[in-house]
Motif scaffolding. Structure first.
Motif, PDB file in Angstrom:
ATOM      1  N   GLU A   8     -26.431 -17.168  -0.006  1.00  0.00           N
ATOM      2  CA  GLU A   8     -26.797 -17.940   1.184  1.00  0.00           C
ATOM      3  C   GLU A   8     -27.482 -17.053   2.219  1.00  0.00           C
ATOM      4  O   GLU A   8     -28.478 -17.444   2.816  1.00  0.00           O
ATOM      5  CB  GLU A   8     -25.553 -18.591   1.789  1.00  0.00           C
ATOM      6  CG  GLU A   8     -25.858 -19.486   2.965  1.00  0.00           C
ATOM      7  CD  GLU A   8     -24.619 -20.179   3.505  1.00  0.00           C
ATOM      8  OE1 GLU A   8     -24.643 -20.565   4.678  1.00  0.00           O
ATOM      9  OE2 GLU A   8     -23.631 -20.325   2.756  1.00  0.00           O
ATOM     10  N   LEU A   9     -26.974 -15.845   2.425  1.00  0.00           N
ATOM     11  CA  LEU A   9     -27.601 -14.918   3.372  1.00  0.00           C
ATOM     12  C   LEU A   9     -29.039 -14.586   2.963  1.00  0.00           C
ATOM     13  O   LEU A   9     -29.945 -14.578   3.796  1.00  0.00           O
ATOM     14  CB  LEU A   9     -26.796 -13.621   3.467  1.00  0.00           C
ATOM     15  CG  LEU A   9     -25.536 -13.667   4.292  1.00  0.00           C
ATOM     16  CD1 LEU A   9     -24.764 -12.354   4.139  1.00  0.00           C
ATOM     17  CD2 LEU A   9     -25.855 -13.906   5.748  1.00  0.00           C
TER      18      LEU A   9
ATOM     19  N   LYS B 282     -31.084 -16.320   0.994  1.00  0.00           N
ATOM     20  CA  LYS B 282     -31.951 -17.495   1.028  1.00  0.00           C
ATOM     21  C   LYS B 282     -32.286 -17.941   2.438  1.00  0.00           C
ATOM     22  O   LYS B 282     -33.356 -18.503   2.675  1.00  0.00           O
ATOM     23  CB  LYS B 282     -31.295 -18.646   0.266  1.00  0.00           C
ATOM     24  CG  LYS B 282     -31.256 -18.420  -1.232  1.00  0.00           C
ATOM     25  CD  LYS B 282     -30.534 -19.549  -1.932  1.00  0.00           C
ATOM     26  CE  LYS B 282     -30.467 -19.302  -3.423  1.00  0.00           C
ATOM     27  NZ  LYS B 282     -29.709 -20.364  -4.104  1.00  0.00           N
ATOM     28  N   LYS B 283     -31.411 -17.705   3.386  1.00  0.00           N
ATOM     29  CA  LYS B 283     -31.633 -18.172   4.758  1.00  0.00           C
ATOM     30  C   LYS B 283     -32.242 -17.110   5.667  1.00  0.00           C
ATOM     31  O   LYS B 283     -32.493 -17.371   6.831  1.00  0.00           O
ATOM     32  CB  LYS B 283     -30.323 -18.672   5.365  1.00  0.00           C
ATOM     33  CG  LYS B 283     -29.862 -19.960   4.738  1.00  0.00           C
ATOM     34  CD  LYS B 283     -28.653 -20.500   5.443  1.00  0.00           C
ATOM     35  CE  LYS B 283     -28.266 -21.847   4.861  1.00  0.00           C
ATOM     36  NZ  LYS B 283     -27.130 -22.429   5.570  1.00  0.00           N
ATOM     37  N   ARG B 284     -32.510 -15.925   5.126  1.00  0.00           N
ATOM     38  CA  ARG B 284     -33.073 -14.870   5.964  1.00  0.00           C
ATOM     39  C   ARG B 284     -34.477 -15.272   6.389  1.00  0.00           C
ATOM     40  O   ARG B 284     -35.167 -16.023   5.721  1.00  0.00           O
ATOM     41  CB  ARG B 284     -33.047 -13.553   5.192  1.00  0.00           C
ATOM     42  CG  ARG B 284     -34.330 -13.155   4.760  1.00  0.00           C
ATOM     43  CD  ARG B 284     -34.727 -11.806   4.501  1.00  0.00           C
ATOM     44  NE  ARG B 284     -36.036 -11.896   3.944  1.00  0.00           N
ATOM     45  CZ  ARG B 284     -37.150 -12.059   4.646  1.00  0.00           C
ATOM     46  NH1 ARG B 284     -37.112 -12.162   5.938  1.00  0.00           N
ATOM     47  NH2 ARG B 284     -38.298 -12.129   4.065  1.00  0.00           N
ATOM     48  N   ARG B 285     -34.899 -14.799   7.539  1.00  0.00           N
ATOM     49  CA  ARG B 285     -36.229 -15.120   8.041  1.00  0.00           C
ATOM     50  C   ARG B 285     -36.785 -13.941   8.801  1.00  0.00           C
ATOM     51  O   ARG B 285     -36.052 -13.073   9.251  1.00  0.00           O
ATOM     52  CB  ARG B 285     -36.196 -16.363   8.912  1.00  0.00           C
ATOM     53  CG  ARG B 285     -35.288 -16.220  10.121  1.00  0.00           C
ATOM     54  CD  ARG B 285     -35.063 -17.562  10.785  1.00  0.00           C
ATOM     55  NE  ARG B 285     -34.087 -17.398  11.843  1.00  0.00           N
ATOM     56  CZ  ARG B 285     -34.362 -17.530  13.123  1.00  0.00           C
ATOM     57  NH1 ARG B 285     -35.564 -17.848  13.515  1.00  0.00           N
ATOM     58  NH2 ARG B 285     -33.435 -17.366  14.026  1.00  0.00           N
ATOM     59  N   SER B 286     -38.083 -13.934   8.940  1.00  0.00           N
ATOM     60  CA  SER B 286     -38.755 -12.887   9.702  1.00  0.00           C
ATOM     61  C   SER B 286     -38.996 -13.391  11.110  1.00  0.00           C
ATOM     62  O   SER B 286     -39.371 -14.542  11.310  1.00  0.00           O
ATOM     63  CB  SER B 286     -40.093 -12.525   9.057  1.00  0.00           C
ATOM     64  OG  SER B 286     -39.885 -11.984   7.779  1.00  0.00           O
ATOM     65  N   ILE B 287     -38.789 -12.524  12.070  1.00  0.00           N
ATOM     66  CA  ILE B 287     -39.013 -12.867  13.472  1.00  0.00           C
ATOM     67  C   ILE B 287     -40.293 -12.163  13.922  1.00  0.00           C
ATOM     68  O   ILE B 287     -40.406 -10.953  13.816  1.00  0.00           O
ATOM     69  CB  ILE B 287     -37.832 -12.417  14.358  1.00  0.00           C
ATOM     70  CG1 ILE B 287     -36.515 -12.996  13.846  1.00  0.00           C
ATOM     71  CG2 ILE B 287     -38.074 -12.789  15.810  1.00  0.00           C
ATOM     72  CD1 ILE B 287     -36.419 -14.497  13.875  1.00  0.00           C
ATOM     73  N   ARG B 288     -41.234 -12.931  14.415  1.00  0.00           N
ATOM     74  CA  ARG B 288     -42.493 -12.339  14.847  1.00  0.00           C
ATOM     75  C   ARG B 288     -42.693 -12.468  16.359  1.00  0.00           C
ATOM     76  O   ARG B 288     -43.607 -11.905  16.914  1.00  0.00           O
ATOM     77  CB  ARG B 288     -43.649 -12.972  14.091  1.00  0.00           C
ATOM     78  CG  ARG B 288     -43.641 -12.545  12.629  1.00  0.00           C
ATOM     79  CD  ARG B 288     -44.778 -13.142  11.834  1.00  0.00           C
ATOM     80  NE  ARG B 288     -44.778 -12.624  10.484  1.00  0.00           N
ATOM     81  CZ  ARG B 288     -44.006 -13.057   9.501  1.00  0.00           C
ATOM     82  NH1 ARG B 288     -43.141 -14.020   9.735  1.00  0.00           N
ATOM     83  NH2 ARG B 288     -44.073 -12.540   8.301  1.00  0.00           N
TER      84      ARG B 288
ATOM     85  N   MET C 139     -15.271  -7.114  -1.574  1.00  0.00           N
ATOM     86  CA  MET C 139     -16.621  -7.416  -1.991  1.00  0.00           C
ATOM     87  C   MET C 139     -16.981  -8.819  -1.514  1.00  0.00           C
ATOM     88  O   MET C 139     -16.146  -9.719  -1.519  1.00  0.00           O
ATOM     89  CB  MET C 139     -16.738  -7.316  -3.506  1.00  0.00           C
ATOM     90  CG  MET C 139     -18.137  -7.606  -3.988  1.00  0.00           C
ATOM     91  SD  MET C 139     -18.334  -7.386  -5.762  1.00  0.00           S
ATOM     92  CE  MET C 139     -18.677  -5.658  -5.801  1.00  0.00           C
ATOM     93  N   MET C 140     -18.238  -9.001  -1.102  1.00  0.00           N
ATOM     94  CA  MET C 140     -18.702 -10.294  -0.618  1.00  0.00           C
ATOM     95  C   MET C 140     -18.842 -11.274  -1.785  1.00  0.00           C
ATOM     96  O   MET C 140     -19.386 -10.915  -2.821  1.00  0.00           O
ATOM     97  CB  MET C 140     -20.055 -10.119   0.080  1.00  0.00           C
ATOM     98  CG  MET C 140     -20.666 -11.410   0.556  1.00  0.00           C
ATOM     99  SD  MET C 140     -22.291 -11.189   1.302  1.00  0.00           S
ATOM    100  CE  MET C 140     -21.851 -10.487   2.853  1.00  0.00           C
ATOM    101  N   PRO C 141     -18.363 -12.498  -1.605  1.00  0.00           N
ATOM    102  CA  PRO C 141     -18.536 -13.503  -2.657  1.00  0.00           C
ATOM    103  C   PRO C 141     -20.025 -13.755  -2.933  1.00  0.00           C
ATOM    104  O   PRO C 141     -20.854 -13.743  -2.019  1.00  0.00           O
ATOM    105  CB  PRO C 141     -17.877 -14.759  -2.080  1.00  0.00           C
ATOM    106  CG  PRO C 141     -16.982 -14.272  -0.997  1.00  0.00           C
ATOM    107  CD  PRO C 141     -17.600 -13.016  -0.479  1.00  0.00           C
ATOM    108  N   TRP C 142     -20.358 -13.977  -4.197  1.00  0.00           N
ATOM    109  CA  TRP C 142     -21.747 -14.188  -4.611  1.00  0.00           C
ATOM    110  C   TRP C 142     -22.402 -15.328  -3.834  1.00  0.00           C
ATOM    111  O   TRP C 142     -23.553 -15.237  -3.423  1.00  0.00           O
ATOM    112  CB  TRP C 142     -21.787 -14.469  -6.120  1.00  0.00           C
ATOM    113  CG  TRP C 142     -23.162 -14.765  -6.587  1.00  0.00           C
ATOM    114  CD1 TRP C 142     -23.665 -15.994  -6.921  1.00  0.00           C
ATOM    115  CD2 TRP C 142     -24.234 -13.839  -6.745  1.00  0.00           C
ATOM    116  NE1 TRP C 142     -24.971 -15.884  -7.278  1.00  0.00           N
ATOM    117  CE2 TRP C 142     -25.350 -14.564  -7.188  1.00  0.00           C
ATOM    118  CE3 TRP C 142     -24.351 -12.482  -6.567  1.00  0.00           C
ATOM    119  CZ2 TRP C 142     -26.573 -13.966  -7.446  1.00  0.00           C
ATOM    120  CZ3 TRP C 142     -25.572 -11.890  -6.834  1.00  0.00           C
ATOM    121  CH2 TRP C 142     -26.660 -12.631  -7.261  1.00  0.00           C
ATOM    122  N   GLU C 143     -21.681 -16.404  -3.618  1.00  0.00           N
ATOM    123  CA  GLU C 143     -22.235 -17.559  -2.917  1.00  0.00           C
ATOM    124  C   GLU C 143     -22.624 -17.195  -1.481  1.00  0.00           C
ATOM    125  O   GLU C 143     -23.657 -17.609  -0.983  1.00  0.00           O
ATOM    126  CB  GLU C 143     -21.236 -18.724  -2.907  1.00  0.00           C
ATOM    127  CG  GLU C 143     -20.954 -19.301  -4.277  1.00  0.00           C
ATOM    128  CD  GLU C 143     -19.935 -18.476  -5.064  1.00  0.00           C
ATOM    129  OE1 GLU C 143     -19.223 -17.641  -4.470  1.00  0.00           O
ATOM    130  OE2 GLU C 143     -19.869 -18.667  -6.286  1.00  0.00           O
TER     131      GLU C 143
END
Length: 66
Positions: free
Chosen positions: A9-10, A12-18, A1-5
């Motif tokens: 981080e993933l 919060k740092k996600r972004r949309s590419i236009r 399982m992926m650690p919560w932190e």
């Protein structure tokens, strides 16, 4: 399982590419992305989705994707 932190981080740092670059995506990256897509939740675990990779620019234009 992926650690919560790490997950936090993933998210919060996600972004949309236009604006996309005009260069092809390597086939191995496409295959990995499709494999990950099969893990997405779906209604009743029916797995009724279909994936199609279209790399022909003329066909993409006809489909209204470019």
């Amino acid at each position: 399982m992926m650690p919560w932190e790490e997950l936090s981080e993933l998210v919060k740092k996600r972004r949309s590419i236009r604006k996309f670059q005009d260069k092809p995506v390597p086939e191995d990256v496409l295959v990995k992305a499709l494999e990950l897509a099969t893990w997405a939740p779906n209604a009743g675990n029916s797995q009724a989705w279909r994936f199609l990779i279209v790399s022909d620019k003329k066909l993409l234009q006809q489909m209204g994707m470019q």
